[in-house]
Design an enzyme around this catalytic site. Structure first.
Site, short mmCIF file in Angstrom:
data_model
loop_
_atom_site.label_atom_id
_atom_site.label_comp_id
_atom_site.label_asym_id
_atom_site.label_seq_id
_atom_site.Cartn_x
_atom_site.Cartn_y
_atom_site.Cartn_z
N LYS A 185 4.82 5.93 12.32
CA LYS A 185 4.95 6.06 10.86
C LYS A 185 3.62 6.44 10.22
CE LYS A 185 4.88 2.28 8.21
NZ LYS A 185 4.07 2.30 6.97
N ASN A 186 2.55 5.75 10.64
CA ASN A 186 1.26 5.95 10.00
C ASN A 186 0.58 7.25 10.39
OD1 ASN A 186 1.52 3.58 8.56
ND2 ASN A 186 0.42 2.35 10.06
N ARG B 236 2.67 2.90 -0.49
CA ARG B 236 1.27 3.18 -0.82
C ARG B 236 0.78 4.51 -0.25
NH1 ARG B 236 1.32 -0.32 3.50
NH2 ARG B 236 -0.06 0.16 5.25
N CYS C 105 3.81 -2.85 0.33
CA CYS C 105 3.97 -4.27 0.61
C CYS C 105 3.02 -5.10 -0.26
CB CYS C 105 3.67 -4.57 2.08
SG CYS C 105 4.85 -3.87 3.24
N ARG D 232 -5.04 -2.92 -2.43
CA ARG D 232 -5.33 -1.75 -1.60
C ARG D 232 -6.00 -0.72 -2.50
NH1 ARG D 232 -1.77 -1.67 2.93
NH2 ARG D 232 -0.27 -3.36 2.91
N PRO D 233 -7.28 -0.91 -2.80
CA PRO D 233 -7.92 -0.07 -3.81
C PRO D 233 -7.99 1.39 -3.38
CG PRO D 233 -9.55 -1.39 -2.63
CD PRO D 233 -8.21 -1.88 -2.18
N VAL D 234 -7.80 2.27 -4.36
CA VAL D 234 -7.91 3.71 -4.11
C VAL D 234 -9.27 4.23 -4.58
CG1 VAL D 234 -5.42 4.10 -4.22
CG2 VAL D 234 -6.80 4.27 -6.30
N GLN E 111 -12.06 4.31 -3.13
CA GLN E 111 -12.79 5.08 -2.12
C GLN E 111 -12.28 6.51 -2.04
OE1 GLN E 111 -15.56 3.60 -0.63
NE2 GLN E 111 -14.98 2.09 -2.17
N ASP F 152 -1.95 -5.23 11.57
CA ASP F 152 -0.51 -4.98 11.65
C ASP F 152 0.17 -5.68 12.83
OD1 ASP F 152 -0.41 -3.52 9.35
OD2 ASP F 152 -0.20 -1.57 10.30
N ARG G 52 11.46 0.04 6.63
CA ARG G 52 10.38 0.94 6.22
C ARG G 52 9.54 1.38 7.41
NH1 ARG G 52 6.48 -1.66 3.09
NH2 ARG G 52 5.50 0.37 3.20
#
Length: 425
Positions: free
Chosen positions: A22-23, A93, A117, A122-124, A126, A313, A405
């Site tokens: 998936k990732n 995300r 989730c 999960r800051p964006v 960066q 994970d 998911r």
């Protein structure tokens, strides 16, 4: 909402095919936005998140067709919008991965801040910081990142970018954007997860000039345009790790076809230390364990960290194994601050676990007992399924839309291995 009913106590036997990652698939679907030519992806898993990403890029105008052989054929020649709306991305995300490719190819983009989730922030920032270093102007307006090039620029500019933290999606976003930037870009402190080299190999097949992928320093020489390519998505190391833990906890003998042991070394080392037997074989891995787990497995302490360390994970799945092993273990979560939400559900099944901040102390018990539990995120869902396979009696796992998911037909695969599991619709 669908549920899973599990009657535990069955050792797992047979073979299971590990799906594409998936990732890796999600950023590679976004990579198709970088070219007007056709990109073909094989081994794309049929997951809810993949379906959401396909819906998103189709909304933009991408023609995406799944062939009879399972391949996805993508063409982004005629996009009618460069916007990723909140309605389509609020559950995922990875939607932020559209930002870099759209900005690099078209010079502007509007992407909703991502969902996903509820396992911590999960800051964006960066992503934004890196794209700004390449000549972007990005404003956050009403929940959207609105990006454009600085006045006078016709394309992004190469830059040296050192992120303040290791970020997988940040590395992927900046990697894709840099492919079409003018000049050279160096990504320092880059994430090293196997999905990133897999993305880089797709981009190289599309004509990008990339070196150092898989290390903490990636060098990209920008090109004027990318072309079409064919690429096979790498196998899912987290799905493979989940099945390894399931067999170790329940006992049995299972071959995981397409599993990559070199992508799971930290997990495999801990499983072997616990007492499971794992062997590499042509085209996969074989895992063997005796039952019950408490009679032969020894609890293992571990600390989650960036790849190649123990993956966050896999924390929840391995915690279940510790919960039924001999002895006690300390589990330290360093990546996400809210990733112990499965613990309260495991307690309902009879596990002995206490939490102090980022540390969970797990005391193994001889057996778990079935109960109704509720999934709170993707990997927590997988841990509760494993717990249900181990527990005596019947376990019902509610809210399994999280599971869908990230796992391709998990109950079907487990049933083929002898598990007593069914979906209640």
């Amino acid at each position: 909402m669908d549920k899973l009913r599990i009657r535990g106590g069955q050792a797992l036997q047979g073979e299971v095919a590990i799906a594409g990652a998936k990732n890796a698939a999600l950023p590679e679907l976004c990579a198709a936005l970088l070219t007007a030519d056709t990109v073909t992806l094989s081994n794309v898993p049929q997951l809810q998140d993949v379906g959401t990403m396909l819906k998103l890029i189709r909304h933009m105008g991408v023609v995406a067709t799944r062939q009879d052989n399972g391949e996805l054929v993508l063409n982004a020649a005629d996009l009618h919008t460069k916007e990723a709306p909140y309605e389509l991305v609020k559950t995922m995300r990875a939607s932020v991965l559209a930002l870099g490719p759209l900005l690099a190819r078209f010079g502007h983009a509007k992407v909703s801040l991502p969902g996903g989730c509820a396992i911590g922030s999960r800051p964006v920032d960066q992503h934004i910081k890196g794209l700004q270093a390449m000549g972007a102007v990005i404003d956050v307006e009403q929940g959207y990142m609105v990006a454009r090039l600085k006045p006078g620029l016709t394309r992004l500019q190469g830059a040296r970018i050192a992120t303040d933290m290791v970020t997988v999606t940040g590395t992927e976003n900046l990697l894709m954007a840099a492919c079409l930037a003018h000049g050279d870009t160096v990504l320092e402190n880059a994430a090293q997860e196997p999905e990133i080299p897999d993305l880089a190999e797709l981009l190289i097949a599309m004509g990008a000039r990339i070196s150092g992928h898989g290390s903490s320093r990636i060098h990209i020489q920008g090109v004027d345009a990318l072309h079409g390519a064919h690429h096979q998505v790498v196998s899912d190391r987290i799905e493979a790790g989940t099945f390894l833990c399931a067999v170790a906890a329940t006992g049995g003998d299972v071959v995981l076809r397409h599993a990559r042991g070199d992508h799971l070394e930290a997990v495999i080392d801990k499983l072997r230390d616990a007492g499971a037997q794992i062997d590499a074989m042509d085209g996969g891995l074989r895992v063997r364990a005796s039952s019950p787990a408490h009679s032969h497995l020894k609890a293992q302490s571990f600390r989650t960290t960036e790849y190649p360390g123990f993956p966050t994970d896999m924390q929840a799945q391995f915690m279940v194994l510790n919960a039924v092993a001999k002895g006690s273990a300390k589990v330290t979560e360093t990546i996400f601050e809210n990733r112990f939400m499965h613990v309260n559900e495991l307690l309902r099944l009879g596990a002995h676990i206490s939490i102090d901040g980022k540390v969970a102390m797990v005391e193994g018990v001889p057996r778990l007992s079935g109960a109704t539990v509720m999934a709170t995120d993707l990997r927590a869902s997988a841990s509760l399924v494993i717990a249900g396979l181990v527990a005596s009696g019947e376990t019902v796992v509610d809210r399994i839309y999280h599971l869908d998911r990230g796992y391709d037909r998990m109950e079907d695969k487990l049933r083929a291995l002898g598990a007593d599991i069914e979906r209640i619709r």
